[in-house]
Design an enzyme around this catalytic site. Structure first.
Site, PDB file in Angstrom:
ATOM      1  N   CYS A   1     -13.418 -74.025 -15.161  1.00  0.00           N
ATOM      2  CA  CYS A   1     -13.682 -72.861 -16.620  1.00  0.00           C
ATOM      3  C   CYS A   1     -13.502 -72.554 -18.143  1.00  0.00           C
ATOM      4  CB  CYS A   1     -12.221 -71.698 -15.707  1.00  0.00           C
ATOM      5  SG  CYS A   1     -10.404 -73.146 -16.467  1.00  0.00           S
TER       6      CYS A   1
ATOM      7  N   HIS B   1      -8.753 -65.013 -21.948  1.00  0.00           N
ATOM      8  CA  HIS B   1      -8.733 -65.235 -20.431  1.00  0.00           C
ATOM      9  C   HIS B   1      -9.001 -64.310 -19.805  1.00  0.00           C
ATOM     10  CE1 HIS B   1      -8.584 -68.061 -17.109  1.00  0.00           C
ATOM     11  NE2 HIS B   1      -9.321 -69.458 -17.759  1.00  0.00           N
TER      12      HIS B   1
END
Length: 641
Positions: A30, A563
């Site tokens: 990620c 995020h």
């Protein structure tokens, strides 16, 4: 040492410390970390990984061994590709890490993972079906016209070929070959097989076959693909590699398909019919009572994330009977929330609450999306939610009493009411829906709610004035990676970092993710989102883009990571629609991505959205601006420029 060599070295050391390439089942990345699924956790040396130069920390959770790298994770991931072939796009979709071990939650997660990917195409084509119903009822487009036939083909195709759509999502969920699953689904609805359903008797190798029509079926293909996934694993252990690739689908199709027609198909078809009959029986006992209960509890069910079970029942019901009674009370429940939100918008004196309630009302009334209303308006204020639930119960009871049913699975809203045209008393469906909307509006407008008090440092939409009071500036969580040369050493100026989304602002310490809550990535704050729109928290340039995360470097040199959610990298981009690309200039409040928060939560993921300064090592250089319910683009915290 050049950059490439440094990343190669780091990747090699990490692979060695986790037990070697042979111990890596799969690995993804990620915005900040490498996420390993290991064959044997005992072979991985966590302490050794954490001591590697370039590794921030190691976090374990959700069956993953997560190595936090920071901003350079993409380069390290590219270097990893040279060392292992475990980064496969066809790896089975893992169960949601946030899902409880409770069997009920597992079932809900399983259902949502299979049905959610096709829900919007079902809703869109269902709306098209409703429009065609309305045009036919008005005499504007006769159903036997060629134009109607062509448009109906588009509207009906998803349901007719539903087994093939479910074959794809089920194969992804269970880890089966998607193309073999599609072959099995295609065989179920193959014209010659469908024609056999009308035959007097059908035999396979002399064995009687109970034939039925599998077009539009739901449960049979899901069970077949589940069996297929285990069958393929067995064959993978038995067959030699020289023949495995072509012999596996040959054996699966040649043996599993006849077996499915003999056993799985009849049994699951009976189960599908039994579920629909049970729902009809419940409704026949007292339609008004059933509609009252469903209409009153529908939004609470959404809050608890249990609506996926109902959606699966509706899809099965439409596939089995051509309509679903269960969807009849939904418009009243959904529109009532919109009516309550509109009253809040008109009555509140809070400028910030108005900014949340206005767009939320539009999304609820027009599109049937109530999450922004629930989490940003009615639930925090309490009374409007209760008023809307009462109105939804009454309106839902009236619609069900009139025998209303939906001919397609759609998002309940005023736009989709035509799907109820052909079933029951359509006038009562409209009266129930409009009446619930008006009643919730009037109850909220007349009896009111405790209006939050605006303050420059407070959130909006808090349940009481105390929650909205000014919060003293205080350091946020410690941590950080480094400072860039672009930052001004010793600067006394602060810049605001805004909230990227409407919702409830919380301290980073309260986030259920050790890498963030510990400050290992950097200091910052978080927001529990009440909207699907994720916007830029600062003015600057986009330096990195992933479906669920964005890196922004401000004009002052502050590196900001946005995020969306915890472990949402495992969604592989599903439910996210990025609106920017690396290199773009952005202003505060400019759209970064649209995230389907409801769908992400339904899949079992924590949607808490994190805003972290990744190049700040000194936590005293970051100061909180306030907590409570906040609007997007309003200050979340300040950072020394």
């Amino acid at each position: 040492m050049d950059t490439t060599t440094r990343f190669d070295r780091l990747a090699t050391e990490v692979v060695d410390a986790v037990g070697g390439a042979g111990n890596i089942h799969s690995v993804t990345n990620c915005m900040t970390r490498l996420r390993f699924v290991l064959n044997d956790r005992q072979r991985a040396d966590k302490d050794a990984v954490e001591k590697i130069d370039g590794v921030v920390t190691v976090v374990e959770g959700g069956g993953q061994f997560q190595v936090v790298i920071g901003n350079d994770v993409v380069k390290v991931a590219e270097a990893l590709d040279k060392l292992t072939d475990a980064r496969s796009e066809t790896a089975p979709l893992p169960a949601a890490p946030a899902a409880s071990r409770n069997i009920f939650n597992r079932v809900v997660e399983l259902i949502s993972s299979i049905f959610q990917p096709i829900l919007w195409v079902l809703a869109g084509t269902g709306l098209l079906k409703g429009i065609l119903f309305a045009l036919a009822a008005l005499g504007w487009l006769p159903q036997d016209s060629q134009t109607s036939v062509i448009l109906n083909a588009g509207a009906d195709a998803v349901f007719y070929f539903l087994p093939m759509f479910l074959a794809i999502t089920s194969a992804r969920r269970f880890g089966a070959s998607p193309f073999t699953a599609l072959t099995l689904a295609g065989a179920l609805i193959y014209p010659a097989i469908t024609a056999l359903a009308a035959a007097d008797s059908v035999h396979f190798l002399g064995i009687p076959v109970i034939m039925t029509t599998y077009t539009s079926s739901v449960i049979p293909i899901i069970v077949i693909v589940w069996v297929q996934s285990h069958y393929e694993k067995l064959l993978g252990r038995i067959l030699h590699s020289s023949i495995r690739n072509f012999m596996t689908p040959l054996i699966v199709v040649a043996t599993l398909f006849p077996l499915a027609l003999l056993t799985i198909g009849p049994a699951t078809t009976w189960l599908s019919a039994a579920l629909s009959a049970g729902l009809a029986q419940l409704w026949s006992f007292s339609p008004a009572l059933a509609g009252f209960i469903v209409g009153g509890l529908q939004q609470l069910i959404v809050v608890l994330g249990l609506h996926w079970g109902l959606i699966a029942l509706m899809i099965n019901d439409v596939a089995t009977t051509g309509h679903t009674l269960l969807l009849a009370p939904f418009p009243a429940a959904v529109m009532a929330q919109g009516g309550a939100a509109l009253a809040v918008f008109l009555r509140t004196r809070s400028r910030r609450l108005k900014a949340v309630a206005g767009p939320a009302t539009v999304s609820g009334l027009v599109a049937g999306v109530t999450e922004p209303i629930l989490y940003g308006v009615t639930l925090p204020l309490k009374r409007p939610f209760v008023f809307a639930s009462i109105a939804g119960a009454l309106g839902g009871g009236l619609a069900a009493w009139g025998g209303s049913a939906a001919g397609a699975v759609v998002a309940p809203s005023f736009m989709t009411l035509p799907v109820y045209l052909n079933y029951g008393n359509f006038a009562l469906q409209v009266i129930g829906t409009v009446g619930a909307t008006v009643l919730a509006f009037l109850l909220t407008l007349v009896f009111g709610f405790k209006d939050p008090i605006d303050d420059d440092s407070a959130g909006v939409g808090a349940p009481d004035a105390k929650a909205s009071a000014s919060v003293p500036l205080a350091p946020v969580s410690a941590g950080g990676l480094r400072r860039t040369e672009a930052r001004s050493a010793g600067s006394t100026a602060f810049i605001d970092i805004a909230s990227p989304v409407d919702g409830e602002a919380i301290d980073l310490d309260d986030v259920a993710e050790p890498a963030f809550s510990s400050g290992a990535i950097g200091p910052g704050a978080a927001v529990r989102p009440a909207s699907d729109r994720i916007v830029s928290p600062a003015r600057g340039q986009i330096v990195s883009v992933m479906p669920h995360a964005f890196g922004v470097i401000t004009d002052e040199g502050v590196e900001v990571l946005v995020h969306v959610g915890i472990d949402t990298v495992r969604l592989e981009g599903r439910h996210f629609h990025a609106a920017v690309a690396a290199g773009d200039r952005v202003e505060v409040g400019q759209l970064l991505t649209t995230a389907d928060i409801a769908a992400i939560e339904a899949a079992g993921y924590d949607t808490t959205t994190l805003v972290v300064i990744t190049n700040e090592a000194d936590p005293t250089n970051v100061e909180a601006a306030g907590r409570g319910v906040v609007a997007a683009s309003t200050p979340l915290f300040r950072v020394r420029a």
